[in-house]
Design a protein around this motif. Structure first.
Motif, PDB file in Angstrom:
ATOM      1  N   TYR A 108       0.748  -1.251   0.114  1.00 31.99           N
ATOM      2  CA  TYR A 108      -0.059  -0.223   0.043  1.00 31.99           C
ATOM      3  C   TYR A 108       0.931   1.144   0.063  1.00 31.99           C
ATOM      4  CZ  TYR A 108      -3.589   3.454   1.180  1.00 31.99           C
ATOM      5  OH  TYR A 108      -4.276   4.470   1.166  1.00 31.99           O
ATOM      6  N   TYR A 109       1.863   1.218   0.710  1.00 31.11           N
ATOM      7  CA  TYR A 109       2.872   2.317   0.713  1.00 31.11           C
ATOM      8  C   TYR A 109       3.595   2.724  -0.778  1.00 31.11           C
ATOM      9  CZ  TYR A 109       6.346   5.525   3.061  1.00 31.11           C
ATOM     10  OH  TYR A 109       6.868   6.647   3.498  1.00 31.11           O
ATOM     11  N   ILE A 110       4.056   1.543  -1.368  1.00 28.07           N
ATOM     12  CA  ILE A 110       4.521   1.863  -2.617  1.00 28.07           C
ATOM     13  C   ILE A 110       3.579   2.323  -3.519  1.00 28.07           C
ATOM     14  CG2 ILE A 110       5.589   0.556  -4.410  1.00 28.07           C
ATOM     15  CD1 ILE A 110       6.838  -1.358  -2.266  1.00 28.07           C
ATOM     16  N   GLU A 111       2.334   1.764  -3.574  1.00 26.29           N
ATOM     17  CA  GLU A 111       1.151   2.077  -4.469  1.00 26.29           C
ATOM     18  C   GLU A 111       0.989   3.595  -4.147  1.00 26.29           C
ATOM     19  OE1 GLU A 111      -3.064   0.847  -4.007  1.00 26.29           O
ATOM     20  OE2 GLU A 111      -1.922  -0.998  -5.038  1.00 26.29           O
ATOM     21  N   LYS A 120      -0.617   5.154 -11.909  1.00 24.32           N
ATOM     22  CA  LYS A 120      -1.919   4.573 -11.328  1.00 24.32           C
ATOM     23  C   LYS A 120      -1.330   3.045 -11.578  1.00 24.32           C
ATOM     24  CE  LYS A 120      -4.482   8.140 -11.110  1.00 24.32           C
ATOM     25  NZ  LYS A 120      -5.190   8.552 -10.030  1.00 24.32           N
ATOM     26  N   VAL A 121      -0.756   2.535 -10.337  1.00 17.46           N
ATOM     27  CA  VAL A 121      -0.409   1.154 -10.399  1.00 17.46           C
ATOM     28  C   VAL A 121      -1.108   0.586  -9.004  1.00 17.46           C
ATOM     29  CG1 VAL A 121       1.571  -0.283  -9.844  1.00 17.46           C
ATOM     30  CG2 VAL A 121       2.201   1.846 -11.075  1.00 17.46           C
TER      31      VAL A 121
END
Length: 156
Positions: A108-111, A120-121
């Motif tokens: 979630y943090y990377i997103e 938008k990954v």
């Protein structure tokens, strides 16, 4: 009859369009700054929590102390401690939710970082039934580990 003084506020007025696009960009800029602050605050909050756990008296779970049952979070502190010291199996033994929370949190943090920079990954599945199933399995695990016949699942 048209009013001459209202012609300035037509939608096709170039000044109004430029002003609206500037205000929209200003709003987007503020949201990005707030997201950046939040994303930078997460590691600081985690570091503060680790420092507090290491330097303050150990926390005792009120459910376990007063009711004698293991709650959903019982063993999470020890599980994260074992996980960060490389003892994955010991971490699972304390509380398997630690691994799920760590992996989900990192993804979630990377997103969110990628989203902050316009990419938008999707790294986490968005299927709500998957998450409901994971939560239901964890609830079942928490109930079973409090049954005396399954004492091998309880933490020491």
């Amino acid at each position: 009859m048209q009013f001459a003084h209202l012609s300035f506020f037509k939608i096709d007025n170039p000044y109004l369009i430029v002003y609206n696009s500037f205000m929209e960009n200003e709003g987007v800029r503020k949201v990005k700054i707030l997201r950046l602050c939040a994303l930078l605050a997460v590691p600081a909050a985690i570091a503060a929590a680790v420092w507090l756990l290491l330097h303050i008296a150990p926390y005792r779970c009120p459910f376990r102390t007063h009711l004698g049952v293991l709650c959903f979070g019982c063993g999470l502190t020890r599980a994260f401690g074992a996980l960060f010291s490389g003892q994955v199996l010991k971490s699972v033994r304390y509380n398997p939710l630690a691994i799920v929370l760590l992996i989900t949190g990192i993804l979630y943090y990377i997103e969110q970082w990628l989203h902050l920079f316009g990419k938008k990954v999707t790294l986490l599945p968005k299927n709500k039934w998957l998450w409901i199933s994971v939560a239901a399995l964890y609830v079942i695990y928490c109930i079973i580990r409090n049954i005396p016949a399954f004492a091998f699942l309880s933490i020491a």
